[in-house]
Design a protein around this motif. Structure first.
Motif, PDB file in Angstrom:
ATOM      1  N   ASP A 158       0.597   1.111   3.835  1.00  0.00           N
ATOM      2  CA  ASP A 158       1.114   2.414   4.474  1.00  0.00           C
ATOM      3  C   ASP A 158       2.137   2.887   3.368  1.00  0.00           C
ATOM      4  O   ASP A 158       3.380   2.661   3.527  1.00  0.00           O
ATOM      5  CB  ASP A 158       1.664   2.331   5.704  1.00  0.00           C
ATOM      6  CG  ASP A 158       2.388   3.561   6.472  1.00  0.00           C
ATOM      7  OD1 ASP A 158       2.505   4.595   5.699  1.00  0.00           O
ATOM      8  OD2 ASP A 158       2.485   3.458   7.609  1.00  0.00           O
ATOM      9  N   TYR A 231      -5.845   2.298   6.201  1.00  0.00           N
ATOM     10  CA  TYR A 231      -4.750   3.120   6.591  1.00  0.00           C
ATOM     11  C   TYR A 231      -5.196   4.601   6.034  1.00  0.00           C
ATOM     12  O   TYR A 231      -5.501   4.681   4.839  1.00  0.00           O
ATOM     13  CB  TYR A 231      -3.413   2.776   6.033  1.00  0.00           C
ATOM     14  CG  TYR A 231      -2.355   3.597   6.224  1.00  0.00           C
ATOM     15  CD1 TYR A 231      -1.599   3.994   7.536  1.00  0.00           C
ATOM     16  CD2 TYR A 231      -1.870   4.754   5.241  1.00  0.00           C
ATOM     17  CE1 TYR A 231      -0.610   4.753   7.865  1.00  0.00           C
ATOM     18  CE2 TYR A 231      -0.941   5.889   5.454  1.00  0.00           C
ATOM     19  CZ  TYR A 231      -0.358   5.630   6.760  1.00  0.00           C
ATOM     20  OH  TYR A 231       0.827   6.540   6.769  1.00  0.00           O
ATOM     21  N   CYS A 236      -3.313   3.381  11.109  1.00  0.00           N
ATOM     22  CA  CYS A 236      -3.895   2.142  10.663  1.00  0.00           C
ATOM     23  C   CYS A 236      -5.130   2.071  11.678  1.00  0.00           C
ATOM     24  O   CYS A 236      -4.785   1.664  12.639  1.00  0.00           O
ATOM     25  CB  CYS A 236      -3.177   1.010  10.738  1.00  0.00           C
ATOM     26  SG  CYS A 236      -3.897  -0.450   9.858  1.00  0.00           S
TER      27      CYS A 236
END
Length: 340
Positions: A158, A231, A236
């Motif tokens: 992320d 993600y 996610c």
């Protein structure tokens, strides 16, 4: 339309033929695809690919840019002989090279790509490790022990929050995130676990010998053998192997939603469409307006698992593997007018 729509507009609906129309007759390797799409087998377990014997039990995979070409990386879920290998493709799609990028590990299941173009290969075994590998084959792989010692399945970066989400292949496993002290360097950082309240709590001893990471934090949320994850757009997406569910974790609100059942692996296209493998030999597409429809079926591979979903950097080629047992495995490429 934002991928966040998947979290905010209600349950999934069966979308009929989907954005590409109905699947047609089988083509190469038993692939059945919509009109305008084609496919081929690019590697088979035990057979040579550019001089490399392709591994058995192909599992997680990812693609990386390589000049005008690209590279597809694939894990091997074998005991003692696992690891990962790569296929380098030329700009015209022909195979230019193939080579190992990780050896001496075992039960390398899923994994994940990083924004700085490395491959995180995850070991499923007891006290499994995450290895950061160079898909270009220039640098030696390195274990990232601060990411914990447990039955690792997959990793998803992320870049917005500068964390790496991690799944755990236990019946009472957890969902983790790793916060490196220096984004782009996974040598050191803090491992945290998602709790039922939606809060992230630190795991005190990520590499503890006697007390597993999943037992160290009271209130940790449990998932039944969490598996693949990806993600995209603030979410996610991850699967749970035990009950075959597809989940969505909203990184902004910490809300977790169960989207659908019967799913094995997941990836996202540049368009925002999700592609998921089913427990049958089928791949479905989930559009941003939450319609789900068949995209691909695979004939002649009864009982196989479809793994390693990944789009080439240009978004015009989709790779995946079909594996049956610990010996038979085939890696496929699908080309066509994918939505961008």
């Amino acid at each position: 339309m934002s991928r966040k729509t998947l979290l905010r507009t209600g349950p999934l609906s069966q979308g009929g033929a989907g954005p590409y129309g109905p699947v047609e007759e089988p083509v190469a390797g038993g692939l059945t695809l919509p009109a305008g799409f084609g496919g081929r087998v690019v590697a088979s377990s035990g057979s040579k690919v550019a001089g490399l014997t392709w591994h058995a039990a192909p599992d997680g995979g990812a693609c990386f840019p390589d000049g005008d070409g690209w590279i597809y990386v694939s894990n091997s879920e074998l005991s003692l002989l696992g690891g990962a290998a790569a296929i380098r493709f030329r700009p015209d799609g022909s195979v230019g090279d193939a080579y190992r990028i990780l050896s001496g590990t075992e039960l390398n299941r899923a994994g994940g790509a990083t924004p700085w173009n490395t491959w995180l290969s995850c070991e499923l075994g007891h006290r499994g490790r995450v290895f950061e590998c160079d898909p270009y084959g220039a640098r030696a792989p390195r274990p990232r022990l601060a990411m914990g010692r447990f039955k690792h399945e997959a990793a998803a970066c992320d870049p917005d929050r500068r964390v790496v989400y991690l799944t755990e292949g236990e019946p009472d496993g957890c969902f983790y995130r790793f916060r490196p002290y220096d984004w782009g360097d996974l040598t050191e950082g803090a491992l945290e676990v998602l709790c039922g309240s939606g809060r992230w709590e630190p795991v005190p001893w990520p590499a503890a010998l006697l007390k597993g990471t999943r037992h160290q934090v009271r209130g940790a949320r449990r998932f039944d053998r969490a598996d693949a994850c990806h993600y995209a757009g603030g979410v996610c997406f991850f699967t749970t192997r035990g009950d075959g569910a597809l989940w969505a974790y909203d990184a902004q609100t910490s809300a977790v939603e169960r989207l659908c059942d019967g799913v094995r692996a997941v990836t996202a296209a540049p368009s925002g469409d999700l592609y998921v493998t089913r427990r049958t030999t089928r791949i479905d597409v989930i559009t941003p307006d939450r319609e789900i429809a068949p995209f691909l079926t695979l004939a002649g591979h009864a009982g196989a698992e479809l793994t390693g979903l990944a789009f080439a950097p240009g978004g015009d080629r989709l790779y995946f593997s079909a594996r049956r047992g610990s010996d038979e495995g085939h890696t496929f490429e699908v080309t066509g007018p994918f939505r961008r």
